[in-house]
Design a protein around this motif. Structure first.
Motif, PDB file in Angstrom:
ATOM      1  N   UNK A 370      48.370  28.759  51.685  1.00  0.00           N
ATOM      2  CA  UNK A 370      47.158  29.318  52.282  1.00  0.00           C
ATOM      3  C   UNK A 370      46.844  28.539  53.560  1.00  0.00           C
ATOM      4  N   UNK A 371      46.712  29.253  54.671  1.00  0.00           N
ATOM      5  CA  UNK A 371      46.554  28.619  55.985  1.00  0.00           C
ATOM      6  C   UNK A 371      45.234  27.847  56.102  1.00  0.00           C
ATOM      7  N   UNK A 372      44.119  28.507  55.806  1.00  0.00           N
ATOM      8  CA  UNK A 372      42.796  27.880  55.992  1.00  0.00           C
ATOM      9  C   UNK A 372      42.150  27.731  54.612  1.00  0.00           C
ATOM     10  N   UNK A 373      42.516  26.665  53.920  1.00  0.00           N
ATOM     11  CA  UNK A 373      41.986  26.453  52.569  1.00  0.00           C
ATOM     12  C   UNK A 373      40.510  26.074  52.594  1.00  0.00           C
ATOM     13  N   UNK A 374      40.061  25.395  53.655  1.00  0.00           N
ATOM     14  CA  UNK A 374      38.647  25.025  53.770  1.00  0.00           C
ATOM     15  C   UNK A 374      37.773  26.265  53.869  1.00  0.00           C
ATOM     16  N   UNK A 375      38.223  27.206  54.672  1.00  0.00           N
ATOM     17  CA  UNK A 375      37.493  28.491  54.794  1.00  0.00           C
ATOM     18  C   UNK A 375      37.419  29.175  53.434  1.00  0.00           C
ATOM     19  N   UNK A 376      38.499  29.178  52.670  1.00  0.00           N
ATOM     20  CA  UNK A 376      38.494  29.797  51.351  1.00  0.00           C
ATOM     21  C   UNK A 376      37.540  29.108  50.398  1.00  0.00           C
ATOM     22  N   UNK A 377      37.484  27.774  50.504  1.00  0.00           N
ATOM     23  CA  UNK A 377      36.563  27.018  49.638  1.00  0.00           C
ATOM     24  C   UNK A 377      35.124  27.333  49.970  1.00  0.00           C
ATOM     25  N   UNK A 378      34.788  27.424  51.279  1.00  0.00           N
ATOM     26  CA  UNK A 378      33.419  27.723  51.698  1.00  0.00           C
ATOM     27  C   UNK A 378      32.969  29.090  51.180  1.00  0.00           C
ATOM     28  N   UNK A 379      33.909  30.043  51.131  1.00  0.00           N
ATOM     29  CA  UNK A 379      33.555  31.396  50.665  1.00  0.00           C
ATOM     30  C   UNK A 379      33.625  31.518  49.148  1.00  0.00           C
ATOM     31  N   UNK A 380      34.084  30.482  48.473  1.00  0.00           N
ATOM     32  CA  UNK A 380      34.188  30.535  47.020  1.00  0.00           C
ATOM     33  C   UNK A 380      35.335  31.387  46.534  1.00  0.00           C
ATOM     34  N   UNK A 381      36.375  31.502  47.376  1.00  0.00           N
ATOM     35  CA  UNK A 381      37.527  32.321  46.995  1.00  0.00           C
ATOM     36  C   UNK A 381      38.411  31.568  46.022  1.00  0.00           C
ATOM     37  N   UNK A 382      38.932  32.303  45.031  1.00  0.00           N
ATOM     38  CA  UNK A 382      39.742  31.684  43.989  1.00  0.00           C
ATOM     39  C   UNK A 382      41.183  32.214  43.999  1.00  0.00           C
ATOM     40  N   UNK A 383      41.341  33.517  44.194  1.00  0.00           N
ATOM     41  CA  UNK A 383      42.675  34.118  44.068  1.00  0.00           C
ATOM     42  C   UNK A 383      43.028  34.934  45.302  1.00  0.00           C
ATOM     43  N   UNK A 384      44.342  35.063  45.490  1.00  0.00           N
ATOM     44  CA  UNK A 384      44.879  35.888  46.576  1.00  0.00           C
ATOM     45  C   UNK A 384      46.076  36.669  46.030  1.00  0.00           C
ATOM     46  N   UNK A 385      46.217  37.907  46.464  1.00  0.00           N
ATOM     47  CA  UNK A 385      47.360  38.741  46.052  1.00  0.00           C
ATOM     48  C   UNK A 385      47.774  39.615  47.228  1.00  0.00           C
ATOM     49  N   UNK A 386      49.043  39.527  47.617  1.00  0.00           N
ATOM     50  CA  UNK A 386      49.574  40.333  48.706  1.00  0.00           C
ATOM     51  C   UNK A 386      50.896  40.974  48.298  1.00  0.00           C
ATOM     52  N   UNK A 397      57.021  49.128  55.306  1.00  0.00           N
ATOM     53  CA  UNK A 397      56.158  50.011  56.100  1.00  0.00           C
ATOM     54  C   UNK A 397      54.769  49.401  56.289  1.00  0.00           C
ATOM     55  N   UNK A 398      54.458  48.321  55.535  1.00  0.00           N
ATOM     56  CA  UNK A 398      53.156  47.707  55.677  1.00  0.00           C
ATOM     57  C   UNK A 398      52.931  46.627  54.635  1.00  0.00           C
ATOM     58  N   UNK A 399      51.704  46.098  54.577  1.00  0.00           N
ATOM     59  CA  UNK A 399      51.318  45.055  53.616  1.00  0.00           C
ATOM     60  C   UNK A 399      49.887  45.329  53.173  1.00  0.00           C
ATOM     61  N   UNK A 400      49.606  45.149  51.870  1.00  0.00           N
ATOM     62  CA  UNK A 400      48.247  45.201  51.347  1.00  0.00           C
ATOM     63  C   UNK A 400      47.939  43.849  50.716  1.00  0.00           C
ATOM     64  N   UNK A 401      46.732  43.310  50.969  1.00  0.00           N
ATOM     65  CA  UNK A 401      46.357  41.977  50.461  1.00  0.00           C
ATOM     66  C   UNK A 401      44.880  41.955  50.113  1.00  0.00           C
ATOM     67  N   UNK A 402      44.515  41.077  49.163  1.00  0.00           N
ATOM     68  CA  UNK A 402      43.115  40.945  48.736  1.00  0.00           C
ATOM     69  C   UNK A 402      42.795  39.487  48.402  1.00  0.00           C
ATOM     70  N   UNK A 403      41.544  39.094  48.616  1.00  0.00           N
ATOM     71  CA  UNK A 403      40.989  37.815  48.156  1.00  0.00           C
ATOM     72  C   UNK A 403      39.910  38.128  47.138  1.00  0.00           C
ATOM     73  N   UNK A 404      39.792  37.251  46.123  1.00  0.00           N
ATOM     74  CA  UNK A 404      38.763  37.446  45.096  1.00  0.00           C
ATOM     75  C   UNK A 404      38.143  36.109  44.735  1.00  0.00           C
ATOM     76  N   UNK A 405      36.914  36.155  44.235  1.00  0.00           N
ATOM     77  CA  UNK A 405      36.182  34.948  43.829  1.00  0.00           C
ATOM     78  C   UNK A 405      36.384  34.630  42.353  1.00  0.00           C
ATOM     79  N   UNK A 406      37.319  35.351  41.708  1.00  0.00           N
ATOM     80  CA  UNK A 406      37.652  35.025  40.320  1.00  0.00           C
ATOM     81  C   UNK A 406      39.162  35.166  40.160  1.00  0.00           C
ATOM     82  N   UNK A 407      39.663  34.545  39.105  1.00  0.00           N
ATOM     83  CA  UNK A 407      41.099  34.587  38.862  1.00  0.00           C
ATOM     84  C   UNK A 407      41.526  36.004  38.463  1.00  0.00           C
ATOM     85  N   UNK A 408      42.755  36.338  38.842  1.00  0.00           N
ATOM     86  CA  UNK A 408      43.296  37.665  38.529  1.00  0.00           C
ATOM     87  C   UNK A 408      44.166  37.582  37.275  1.00  0.00           C
TER      88      UNK A 408
END
Length: 773
Positions: A370-386, A397-408
């Motif tokens: 994760x590039x900007x982990x400090x930014x993720x911590x400030x927003x309370x982000x917990x999980x990422x899926x791409x 043909x493309x990419x879909x990605x999401x951030x969430x504040x709870x574990x997936x």
């Protein structure tokens, strides 16, 4: 009361079923035993009959021949020693016309004749011929009774019924006693326990002391009660499961709703937003985004990555990049720093390039990827899926990605992959639509600007649905709109104007037309010829095709046909005049030969006249032929030989001629050369081969194999003498043959002399190189 009735009913059904099953078995066994006994008795009867017939043939025939009627009487009496014989008789004469000598019956059938037994299937009748020294002298009639078979059936049936009654009584008594003890009493106890439990007494004891199946059933009831108590204790857990299922059903319902909306006519941008919004709502994501792989549009202006990428990852593919097309949740804009992401850079670019097939983490604040982990911590982000979005051939043909504040959890990850697959389908549809639009535009430009007429019309009435400018011009309409509005295609065809159904039926049967020429009458009354090709459309109610104006071509063809006809007439006239001129030369030579007193010179003039005649014949055949390019070569040879036969054959000589011409089409110059050769060689055969003979045979064959012709002339004469050589002879006729073969045919010649003489000439198809002199 009810319990007693139910128990009695079960006992009755059980006993009745058992008795019925055993009764059927005994009945089947009895039937088999009766059938076997009948077959055995029938076999024994047939053996008796065969023995009687065999012995009678040996002994009774002699007695009948010697008229020993006493012996016959005694013999018939002896037959009744067999207990099944009921009638025996002997007749004198053949079977068709015989006289009864004597007959015997058992007392019960006194006075009965053979006809009585023939009409009943209770007897076996037999009539055998008696012969002596190969002569039929009488007939023996024997009848055997099947009474033993009937007795056997009756005895076995009575015995079966008796056994059946005894067995059923025994079964009923034993079944009643055992079922009461081991089945119905334990069942009654178990039923009382079940009724008590059903009334609410969950702790009522269940008697499981029985060691049989009823005891096992009672133990099962005990286990069921224990499980029921456990289930009652876990109602809260069940409610939670029901809640989870309702949540899952809601998700499924929303996914179905999403799929229905994606099938609508919304733009691709709106459909992409629908997907990201669904991810946010269904997975409780903080935000979700979709990038589409497209051609770079900011590479030379405001792109953040136009020179280098983040850190030590340089941008190597500047022509294409991932462009942000949809965003939902915390961020809804599609511009900014992450509006363009190069392939291979950041986690999104690495997923798009295939370096990472997918990227899932439930600890974004500690994951080094994760590039900007400090930014993720400030927003309370917990999980990422791409996840990488793939095309039909598994390309990116493309990419879909999401951030969430709870574990997936695993099921949410699976749901996200399913939504990613849906996004891939939407993008594939978008790309296919774009390709289709480009293809349709190309086709439309081709259709409108084509130099040939193109159309689409109704199959039922030929009314035009669509046409291009060239189509309107060919059919005489000023505009495409006028052509589509007024044109009924089949009514423009001159031959089909009054019966357009013929065209429709023919096209329906064949499925297509290709290169058909029709004469049409245009809208302004002008007549034209068109080259018409059409095929029934996939809808089966329309047809479409191509029309080419071939009027000028048709006129040119007609002019060419007229010109060819004129030239053919001219050629025939030339051949006619050549033939007439040669006839004049023949006449002059004939007049001259009549004035010559020397036989030698007279013969020379006759030979010369025949040579001219053979050349004149070809011109005569040509001007008389319907097709001067394919004249009858066999007829030409026949007329040459007929002319020589008339001149040289002696009156008492019979010459048999066989001419064979197979698959040969010669140029006129080659034909004349072959005619002259035939004239010389056949003249030679008539003069020398058939001289002083009453019969003779002459054969002429011309065939072609590949590019080589084979010309064979043969007779059954004596052939050339030892001192003569066809290839070196000084004879004028043979010199002419050599000159024609070597000079004009450019071929070879060979001679065979056993038997007669055969001359074989081979030459190639050199008609264009002939220099006829």
């Amino acid at each position: 009361m009810d319990m007693a009735q139910n128990t009695q009913s079960i006992r009755t059904r059980f006993t009745s079923g058992l008795i019925g099953a055993i009764s059927i078995l005994i009945f089947l066994f009895s039937c088999v035993f009766i059938g076997y006994g009948i077959k055995a008795v029938e076999t024994q009867l047939q053996k008796q009959l065969n023995t009687i017939n065999s012995f009678s043939q040996k002994s009774l025939s002699i007695a009948l021949w010697q008229y020993n009627y006493d012996y016959i009487e005694n013999y018939l009496e002896s037959l009744f020693l067999y207990e099944d014989v009921v009638y025996a008789g002997v007749l004198d004469g053949v079977l068709s016309s015989s006289t009864l000598i004597t007959q015997k019956t058992v007392p019960d059938f006194h006075g009965k004749t053979l006809e009585f037994f023939l009409n009943s299937d209770r007897y076996i009748t037999s009539e055998i011929s008696l012969g002596y020294n190969d002569e039929e002298i009488g007939v023996l009639q024997v009848v055997l009774s099947r009474s033993r078979v009937m007795k056997l059936v009756l005895v076995v049936a009575v015995a079966s019924i008796f056994v059946l009654i005894l067995v059923n009584l025994a079964i009923f008594g034993i079944t009643y006693s055992l079922s009461s003890r081991y089945l119905f009493r334990p069942l009654r106890k178990l039923e009382n326990s079940v009724k008590s439990i059903a009334a609410g007494n969950m702790h009522h004891p269940i008697d499981a002391s029985d060691k049989g199946e009823i005891g096992q059933l009672a133990i099962s009831f005990q286990h069921m009660m224990e499980n029921l108590q456990k289930m009652t204790a876990s109602r809260d857990e069940l409610n939670q499961e029901v809640s989870a299922r309702k949540k899952s059903e809601q998700r499924i319902s929303r996914l179905n709703d999403l799929n229905e909306r994606l099938l609508g006519k919304e733009s691709f941008g709106n459909k992409a937003v629908m997907i990201t919004q669904s991810v946010v709502e269904l997975l409780y994501a903080d935000f979700c985004r979709i990038w589409l792989l497209q051609e770079g549009d900011l590479c030379t202006s405001s792109c953040l990555f136009k020179q280098t990428c983040y850190g030590d990852m340089p941008v190597t593919k500047k022509t294409r990049c991932l462009q942000l097309v949809a965003s939902s949740g915390r961020y809804t804009h599609v511009d900014g720093v992450h509006a363009r992401v190069p392939l291979g850079s950041y986690k999104i670019g690495q997923i798009g390039s295939g370096d990472l097939k997918s990227f899932i983490t439930n600890d974004v604040t500690s994951d080094e990827r994760i590039h900007d982990r400090k930014w993720a911590e400030e927003l309370g982000l917990v999980s990422f899926c791409g996840v990488r979005l793939q095309g039909l051939e598994a390309e990116t043909v493309g990419v879909i990605a999401m951030f969430s504040q709870h574990a997936l959890p695993a099921n949410d990850q699976e749901l996200f992959h399913n939504l990613a697959a849906t996004a891939s389908d939407v993008i594939q549809t978008k790309l296919a639509e774009e390709e289709l639009l480009v293809s349709e535009k190309k086709f439309r430009n081709f259709f409108i600007n084509a130099e040939v007429g193109m159309f689409r019309a109704n199959l039922s009435d030929g009314l035009m649905i669509e046409a291009n400018e060239q189509m309107a011009t060919i059919f005489g309409y000023d505009t495409i709109a006028a052509c589509v509005e007024l044109c009924s295609l089949t009514r423009h065809f001159v031959e089909l104007a009054d019966s357009p159904d013929i065209f429709t039926k023919s096209l329906t049967q064949k499925g297509s037309f290709s290169g058909q020429n029709f004469e049409i009458k245009t809208h302004n009354g002008e007549k034209k010829w068109i080259d018409f090709s059409a095929v029934i459309a996939q809808s089966q109610v329309h047809f479409e095709g191509v029309v080419i104006d071939v009027t000028e071509k048709k006129l040119a063809e007609e002019q060419l046909k007229e010109s060819l006809a004129e030239k053919e007439i001219l050629f025939k006239e030339v051949h006619h005049r050549v033939k007439n001129n040669m006839q004049i030369i023949q006449s002059l030579l004939s007049l001259q030969s009549s004035q010559v007193k020397d036989d030698y010179y007279a013969k020379l003039l006759v030979d010369s006249n025949n040579r001219i005649k053979s050349m004149a014949l070809i011109h005569e055949i040509l001007y008389q032929a319907d097709d001067i390019a394919n004249f009858d070569l066999k007829s030409y040879f026949e007329r040459i030989i007929a002319n020589l036969d008339r001149i040289y054959r002696l009156p008492d000589t019979i010459i048999s001629t066989k001419i064979t011409v197979l698959s040969v089409n010669l140029d006129i110059d080659l034909a004349i050369a072959c005619g002259l050769i035939l004239n010389e060689l056949v003249t030679n055969s008539f003069k020398y081969g058939f001289a002083n003979r009453s019969t003779g045979q002459l054969s002429v064959t011309l065939t072609k194999q590949g590019s080589q012709f084979c010309f064979i002339i043969s007779d059954d004469g004596p052939g050339l003498s030892d001192k003569q050589d066809l290839l070196t002879s000084d004879s004028l006729g043979l010199k002419i043959v050599r000159l024609l073969v070597q000079g004009q045919l450019k071929g070879s010649i060979s001679v065979k002399q056993s038997p007669g003489m055969t001359i074989e000439i081979s030459f190639g198809d050199r008609s264009s190189a002939l220099d006829y002199q």
